[in-house]
Design a protein around this motif. Sequence first.
Motif, mmCIF file in Angstrom:
data_model
loop_
_atom_site.group_PDB
_atom_site.id
_atom_site.type_symbol
_atom_site.label_atom_id
_atom_site.label_comp_id
_atom_site.label_asym_id
_atom_site.label_seq_id
_atom_site.Cartn_x
_atom_site.Cartn_y
_atom_site.Cartn_z
ATOM 1 N N LEU A 185 1.516 -16.588 7.896
ATOM 2 C CA LEU A 185 0.640 -16.230 6.692
ATOM 3 C C LEU A 185 0.257 -14.855 6.985
ATOM 4 O O LEU A 185 0.016 -14.002 6.168
ATOM 5 C CB LEU A 185 -0.624 -17.140 6.660
ATOM 6 N N THR A 186 -0.241 -14.177 8.092
ATOM 7 C CA THR A 186 -1.007 -13.011 8.188
ATOM 8 C C THR A 186 0.107 -11.828 8.487
ATOM 9 O O THR A 186 -0.256 -10.546 8.294
ATOM 10 C CB THR A 186 -1.902 -13.072 9.515
ATOM 11 N N GLU A 195 8.915 -13.428 9.905
ATOM 12 C CA GLU A 195 9.915 -12.795 10.728
ATOM 13 C C GLU A 195 9.206 -12.617 12.208
ATOM 14 O O GLU A 195 9.699 -12.377 13.243
ATOM 15 C CB GLU A 195 10.201 -11.411 10.350
ATOM 16 N N ARG A 196 7.649 -12.631 12.257
ATOM 17 C CA ARG A 196 7.027 -12.355 13.530
ATOM 18 C C ARG A 196 6.734 -13.844 14.294
ATOM 19 O O ARG A 196 6.204 -13.645 15.376
ATOM 20 C CB ARG A 196 5.756 -11.921 13.060
ATOM 21 N N VAL A 197 7.142 -14.810 13.725
ATOM 22 C CA VAL A 197 7.197 -16.281 14.430
ATOM 23 C C VAL A 197 8.501 -16.217 15.280
ATOM 24 O O VAL A 197 9.188 -16.726 15.053
ATOM 25 C CB VAL A 197 7.231 -17.319 13.349
ATOM 26 N N ALA A 230 14.122 -21.118 17.859
ATOM 27 C CA ALA A 230 13.063 -20.355 17.086
ATOM 28 C C ALA A 230 13.146 -20.698 15.719
ATOM 29 O O ALA A 230 11.915 -20.803 15.050
ATOM 30 C CB ALA A 230 13.575 -19.076 17.371
ATOM 31 N N ASP A 231 14.492 -21.033 15.250
ATOM 32 C CA ASP A 231 14.334 -21.355 13.693
ATOM 33 C C ASP A 231 13.715 -22.449 13.357
ATOM 34 O O ASP A 231 13.080 -22.527 12.513
ATOM 35 C CB ASP A 231 15.977 -21.540 13.368
ATOM 36 N N SER A 232 13.686 -23.565 14.168
ATOM 37 C CA SER A 232 12.719 -24.801 13.869
ATOM 38 C C SER A 232 11.189 -24.441 14.009
ATOM 39 O O SER A 232 10.437 -25.070 13.468
ATOM 40 C CB SER A 232 13.115 -25.976 14.991
ATOM 41 N N LEU A 233 10.771 -23.703 14.964
ATOM 42 C CA LEU A 233 9.394 -23.176 15.005
ATOM 43 C C LEU A 233 9.037 -22.381 13.657
ATOM 44 O O LEU A 233 7.915 -22.801 13.416
ATOM 45 C CB LEU A 233 9.055 -22.105 16.089
#
Length: 209
Positions: free
Chosen positions: A29-30, A34-36, A59-62
């Motif tokens: 959100l913040t 892309e930063r997850v 990482a895609d699932s996260l």
Amino acid sequence: MPSPDAAPKRRRPAERVTEITAAAATIGLTEGLERVTLRRVAEHIAVRPGLIHHYFPEADSLVAEAFLHATKTEQETLFTRPDAAGPREQLQLFFTEALSPESLQYSRLWLNARNLSRFNDALKRAVTERETSNRELLGSILREGNALGHFTCDDDEQAALLTMILLDALSSYANGGAEELEARVVATVIGTVERELGLEAHTLLPDHF
């Protein structure tokens, strides 16, 4: 904030997953989806990246879970119903929340998710899941309103779909900020929904427009 090199506090697996997805949602959100990343989420909750990898090897699932977690909060806000509110009042509250300045972060998230979902199948499924869920919740409000004579639409499912499509169109202004949501644009969208439901003009228009 404790050092990531310190031993992480032991939590039950379900608690740890909730902590990780909540942190990922906040970052999405913040800072943008892309930063997850495993490293960024680990930094956020001060643990080693390996711990995040243990629960989310991909990482895609996260990223997908971050989106679902954040939009679940949005959904609860949009569809919360005070005890005394009938379907028309609930629809008015729905638009007030959906078009509030606070909703811009969610509009940006949806834009971000739809763009990234071209390359992330897990995220694509998450977007479809939340779209379907929101449409069904809105359809249930319209169906009840039809039954009570508050609305006069021929097809409540079609009306719900139209409403969500129009709100999605408004979200394209989200990256420009609240000032980009011109009153005449919002009034056109709301007016279209009002006509679809057989309501008088400005019945659903939030006060701040």
